[in-house]
Design a protein around this motif. Sequence first.
Motif, mmCIF file in Angstrom:
data_model
loop_
_atom_site.group_PDB
_atom_site.id
_atom_site.type_symbol
_atom_site.label_atom_id
_atom_site.label_comp_id
_atom_site.label_asym_id
_atom_site.label_seq_id
_atom_site.Cartn_x
_atom_site.Cartn_y
_atom_site.Cartn_z
ATOM 1 N N PRO A 61 -6.229 10.276 20.199
ATOM 2 C CA PRO A 61 -5.964 9.474 19.002
ATOM 3 C C PRO A 61 -6.083 10.284 17.708
ATOM 4 O O PRO A 61 -5.464 9.947 16.703
ATOM 5 C CB PRO A 61 -7.041 8.382 19.060
ATOM 6 N N ASN A 261 -7.017 6.288 27.017
ATOM 7 C CA ASN A 261 -6.215 6.073 25.803
ATOM 8 C C ASN A 261 -4.810 5.560 26.138
ATOM 9 O O ASN A 261 -3.822 5.918 25.512
ATOM 10 C CB ASN A 261 -6.116 7.354 24.965
ATOM 11 N N TRP A 263 -3.549 2.804 25.556
ATOM 12 C CA TRP A 263 -2.976 2.013 24.476
ATOM 13 C C TRP A 263 -2.084 2.849 23.554
ATOM 14 O O TRP A 263 -1.260 2.301 22.815
ATOM 15 C CB TRP A 263 -4.080 1.334 23.668
ATOM 16 N N LYS A 344 -10.403 -3.230 17.117
ATOM 17 C CA LYS A 344 -10.317 -2.024 17.933
ATOM 18 C C LYS A 344 -10.624 -2.296 19.403
ATOM 19 O O LYS A 344 -9.866 -1.887 20.297
ATOM 20 C CB LYS A 344 -11.287 -0.972 17.374
ATOM 21 N N GLU A 347 -7.782 -4.552 21.196
ATOM 22 C CA GLU A 347 -6.368 -4.204 21.172
ATOM 23 C C GLU A 347 -6.080 -2.711 21.329
ATOM 24 O O GLU A 347 -4.952 -2.344 21.673
ATOM 25 C CB GLU A 347 -5.729 -4.721 19.877
ATOM 26 N N LYS A 348 -7.062 -1.873 21.085
ATOM 27 C CA LYS A 348 -6.808 -0.428 21.159
ATOM 28 C C LYS A 348 -7.898 0.263 21.958
ATOM 29 O O LYS A 348 -8.557 1.192 21.495
ATOM 30 C CB LYS A 348 -6.691 0.167 19.756
#
Length: 359
Positions: A61, A261, A263, A344, A347-348
Amino acid sequence: MIDINFFKKSYDLKKKIVAESLSKSNTDDIGAELEYIRDKNPFIYNIETTNYCNMKCVMCPRTMFMTRKNIWIDDDLFEKTTDKVKLHTDKSINEFWNWVEKEYKQPVNEVSENGFYFSIISRHLVLHGFGEPFLDKKLIERLETCKRKNIPTYFSCTPATMTVEKAKRAMDAGLGVLKFSLDAMEEKKIQSIRGKRANFKESIDKILELIKYKKQKNLKTILVPCMIDLSTEKADKEMHKDFLKFWSDKDVFAYIKSQDNRWLYENDKDMKNRSHYSRQYCEYPWMSLTIMADGNVVPCTQVSNNELVLGNINETPLEEIWNGEKYKKLRDMHVTGKFPKGHKCNEKCDMKKLYQYLS
């Protein structure tokens, strides 16, 4: 380092939750039980010593989203933070490992992703975040500080940014575990993942030299070549086999890590969530915390850009943050599912949340 006592004490409840035998009507009882079980004096999972990095890794990210200022952790802050690190006794670790072998039906020292989590992550303080540890100008002093305080340490690096000389100094300074992120066995592919600085042959040569150095100096540092499982392609599966075979006769702990990760890659069919974390719910709000280089306290290493700050250790004692209102709200959200839009955690993040198992 995780709270192994919480991990054990919450296990029976976790089995019921994951089996989906509890419903949303049980949220108050679940929240109360987890609150009763959790330690009111927090375990520090991770200290980010720097967020400087000169790589452009596609799965990170940081590459896409990080806007916070690049810094190194302040010396006084590192000293103060490591004073707060709670250590496991040899007895408690051995009891935990025996419990893992009984409940999970696997040797705790198995050379695998789960083995790495149970045998290494459980008892080592992580000294990386969203930066490259070897770019920390005071890395050796920090390792010496941890050694003086009997804190076992671990961090992950990209070999392209590592000099053999500095790695040897880190091992001499007492580094417990040094993990190397590789991800491919040929130049073009590894550079497509890690950026143009990545060089497979050079990375392998560096690791082989450190293996020799470890033997010569009779050091205890565990060396961990690691490849992230980024694709379902048959050729990549064969590459994983070749990777493990290459290291099989060497003094290393080599394993394939599940891709996380997810997402970041919602539109990429190859980027599947195969993380072991996806097979359980997130326990970090109750089990441990992470401290960023600026002193911000966040719940885990998925928080890259200070998007979920629960306090700052420069301003508030760590125990007050851990037992404070922001942490209470976060724990409640994980149990009830009442997250605000865009949160966060909801959703991520790859990990399922507790509420998602409740009928």
